[in-house]
Design a protein around this motif. Sequence first.
Motif, PDB file in Angstrom:
ATOM      1  N   LEU A 267      -6.191   4.570 -12.834  1.00 62.45           N
ATOM      2  CA  LEU A 267      -6.033   3.167 -12.424  1.00 62.45           C
ATOM      3  C   LEU A 267      -7.134   2.718 -11.466  1.00 62.45           C
ATOM      4  N   VAL A 268      -7.581   3.605 -10.608  1.00 63.98           N
ATOM      5  CA  VAL A 268      -8.700   3.285  -9.712  1.00 63.98           C
ATOM      6  C   VAL A 268      -9.976   3.111 -10.528  1.00 63.98           C
ATOM      7  N   ASP A 269     -10.235   4.032 -11.441  1.00 66.43           N
ATOM      8  CA  ASP A 269     -11.442   3.963 -12.269  1.00 66.43           C
ATOM      9  C   ASP A 269     -11.478   2.701 -13.123  1.00 66.43           C
ATOM     10  N   ALA A 270     -10.305   2.225 -13.541  1.00 66.29           N
ATOM     11  CA  ALA A 270     -10.233   1.013 -14.356  1.00 66.29           C
ATOM     12  C   ALA A 270     -10.297  -0.251 -13.502  1.00 66.29           C
ATOM     13  N   GLY A 271     -10.230  -0.111 -12.177  1.00 66.01           N
ATOM     14  CA  GLY A 271     -10.360  -1.264 -11.289  1.00 66.01           C
ATOM     15  C   GLY A 271      -9.062  -1.952 -10.935  1.00 66.01           C
ATOM     16  N   TYR A 272      -7.940  -1.335 -11.234  1.00 67.69           N
ATOM     17  CA  TYR A 272      -6.650  -1.951 -10.912  1.00 67.69           C
ATOM     18  C   TYR A 272      -6.164  -1.605  -9.513  1.00 67.69           C
ATOM     19  N   LEU A 273      -6.500  -0.414  -9.034  1.00 66.91           N
ATOM     20  CA  LEU A 273      -6.110   0.013  -7.691  1.00 66.91           C
ATOM     21  C   LEU A 273      -7.355   0.390  -6.900  1.00 66.91           C
ATOM     22  N   SER A 274      -7.262   0.245  -5.581  1.00 64.63           N
ATOM     23  CA  SER A 274      -8.311   0.761  -4.697  1.00 64.63           C
ATOM     24  C   SER A 274      -7.723   1.944  -3.936  1.00 64.63           C
ATOM     25  N   ARG A 275      -8.603   2.821  -3.458  1.00 64.82           N
ATOM     26  CA  ARG A 275      -8.168   4.045  -2.795  1.00 64.82           C
ATOM     27  C   ARG A 275      -8.898   4.184  -1.471  1.00 64.82           C
TER      28      ARG A 275
ATOM     29  N   GLU B 106       0.861  -1.173   0.000  1.00 64.29           N
ATOM     30  CA  GLU B 106       0.000   0.000   0.000  1.00 64.29           C
ATOM     31  C   GLU B 106       0.900   1.226   0.000  1.00 64.29           C
ATOM     32  N   ALA B 107       0.516   2.254  -0.762  1.00 66.19           N
ATOM     33  CA  ALA B 107       1.340   3.458  -0.820  1.00 66.19           C
ATOM     34  C   ALA B 107       0.470   4.701  -0.835  1.00 66.19           C
ATOM     35  N   CYS B 108       0.992   5.731  -0.215  1.00 63.87           N
ATOM     36  CA  CYS B 108       0.367   7.049  -0.212  1.00 63.87           C
ATOM     37  C   CYS B 108       0.864   7.790  -1.450  1.00 63.87           C
ATOM     38  N   VAL B 109       0.034   8.663  -1.972  1.00 68.33           N
ATOM     39  CA  VAL B 109       0.459   9.461  -3.123  1.00 68.33           C
ATOM     40  C   VAL B 109       1.747  10.215  -2.787  1.00 68.33           C
ATOM     41  N   CYS B 110       1.930  10.577  -1.532  1.00 68.56           N
ATOM     42  CA  CYS B 110       3.142  11.285  -1.116  1.00 68.56           C
ATOM     43  C   CYS B 110       4.389  10.407  -1.245  1.00 68.56           C
TER      44      CYS B 110
ATOM     45  N   TRP C 289      -4.442  12.475   3.201  1.00 74.93           N
ATOM     46  CA  TRP C 289      -3.738  11.645   2.218  1.00 74.93           C
ATOM     47  C   TRP C 289      -4.600  10.498   1.714  1.00 74.93           C
ATOM     48  N   ALA C 290      -4.369  10.142   0.473  1.00 76.69           N
ATOM     49  CA  ALA C 290      -5.028   8.986  -0.132  1.00 76.69           C
ATOM     50  C   ALA C 290      -4.003   7.859  -0.234  1.00 76.69           C
ATOM     51  N   TYR C 291      -4.434   6.654   0.105  1.00 70.09           N
ATOM     52  CA  TYR C 291      -3.577   5.467   0.038  1.00 70.09           C
ATOM     53  C   TYR C 291      -4.137   4.516  -1.008  1.00 70.09           C
ATOM     54  N   TYR C 292      -3.236   3.880  -1.716  1.00 74.08           N
ATOM     55  CA  TYR C 292      -3.607   3.016  -2.838  1.00 74.08           C
ATOM     56  C   TYR C 292      -3.041   1.624  -2.633  1.00 74.08           C
TER      57      TYR C 292
ATOM     58  N   GLU D 133       7.867  11.673  -5.716  1.00 74.77           N
ATOM     59  CA  GLU D 133       9.306  11.860  -5.940  1.00 74.77           C
ATOM     60  C   GLU D 133       9.933  10.714  -6.731  1.00 74.77           C
ATOM     61  N   PRO D 134       9.712   9.444  -6.350  1.00 73.31           N
ATOM     62  CA  PRO D 134      10.335   8.358  -7.121  1.00 73.31           C
ATOM     63  C   PRO D 134       9.889   8.316  -8.585  1.00 73.31           C
ATOM     64  N   LEU D 135       8.669   8.743  -8.846  1.00 75.94           N
ATOM     65  CA  LEU D 135       8.161   8.732 -10.223  1.00 75.94           C
ATOM     66  C   LEU D 135       8.672   9.933 -11.011  1.00 75.94           C
ATOM     67  N   GLY D 136       9.031  11.001 -10.302  1.00 74.63           N
ATOM     68  CA  GLY D 136       9.567  12.185 -10.960  1.00 74.63           C
ATOM     69  C   GLY D 136       8.506  13.021 -11.654  1.00 74.63           C
ATOM     70  N   LEU D 137       7.274  12.935 -11.174  1.00 77.86           N
ATOM     71  CA  LEU D 137       6.176  13.721 -11.731  1.00 77.86           C
ATOM     72  C   LEU D 137       5.552  14.545 -10.618  1.00 77.86           C
ATOM     73  N   SER D 138       4.817  15.575 -10.985  1.00 74.38           N
ATOM     74  CA  SER D 138       4.166  16.418  -9.990  1.00 74.38           C
ATOM     75  C   SER D 138       3.041  15.643  -9.298  1.00 74.38           C
ATOM     76  N   GLN D 139       2.666  16.110  -8.116  1.00 74.16           N
ATOM     77  CA  GLN D 139       1.609  15.442  -7.360  1.00 74.16           C
ATOM     78  C   GLN D 139       0.290  15.428  -8.125  1.00 74.16           C
ATOM     79  N   PRO D 140      -0.124  16.518  -8.785  1.00 76.27           N
ATOM     80  CA  PRO D 140      -1.377  16.456  -9.550  1.00 76.27           C
ATOM     81  C   PRO D 140      -1.319  15.427 -10.693  1.00 76.27           C
ATOM     82  N   THR D 141      -0.173  15.304 -11.338  1.00 73.02           N
ATOM     83  CA  THR D 141      -0.034  14.327 -12.428  1.00 73.02           C
ATOM     84  C   THR D 141      -0.098  12.908 -11.891  1.00 73.02           C
ATOM     85  N   VAL D 142       0.585  12.656 -10.792  1.00 73.69           N
ATOM     86  CA  VAL D 142       0.547  11.326 -10.173  1.00 73.69           C
ATOM     87  C   VAL D 142      -0.877  11.010  -9.727  1.00 73.69           C
ATOM     88  N   SER D 143      -1.561  11.967  -9.126  1.00 75.75           N
ATOM     89  CA  SER D 143      -2.941  11.757  -8.692  1.00 75.75           C
ATOM     90  C   SER D 143      -3.846  11.444  -9.880  1.00 75.75           C
ATOM     91  N   HIS D 144      -3.634  12.119 -10.997  1.00 74.67           N
ATOM     92  CA  HIS D 144      -4.420  11.833 -12.207  1.00 74.67           C
ATOM     93  C   HIS D 144      -4.213  10.385 -12.651  1.00 74.67           C
TER      94      HIS D 144
END
Length: 116
Positions: free
Chosen positions: A82-90, A58-62, A96-99, A66-77
């Motif tokens: 992935l949540v909408d497609a059913g691959y991750l739960s939130r 399980e991981a928090c968006v926070c 904070w949101a955890y996935y 940094e490891p992905l190297g993208l902004s927080q809004p982009t990572v959240s998008h």
Amino acid sequence: MPVAELLPLTDISACCAPLTRAAIAPDHAESLSRSLKALADPARLRLISMVAAHEGAEACVCDLTEPLGLSQPTVSHHLRVLVDAGYLSRTKRGTWAYYRLVPGSLDSVAGLLATV
């Protein structure tokens, strides 16, 4: 049962044969392609891998920004897709949101693409 009713994909084996066993109907192909498009992005593939490999699976968006190297809004998008497609739960905890990976979601896709 139409594939559209299965999205997000969780238990394909209950109704659908692998694509190589029977021709897929046009409307089913369109629905399935939307689900597969959610995976067809390098950042999203990395996010799935990072969430699944994170401590406690399980991981928090926070933890992902940094490891992905993208902004927080982009990572959240990407996470929302992935949540909408059913691959991750939130789950939301405080601000904070955890996935976490939805159990069997990737297995369902793999089963659809199987050749046996």
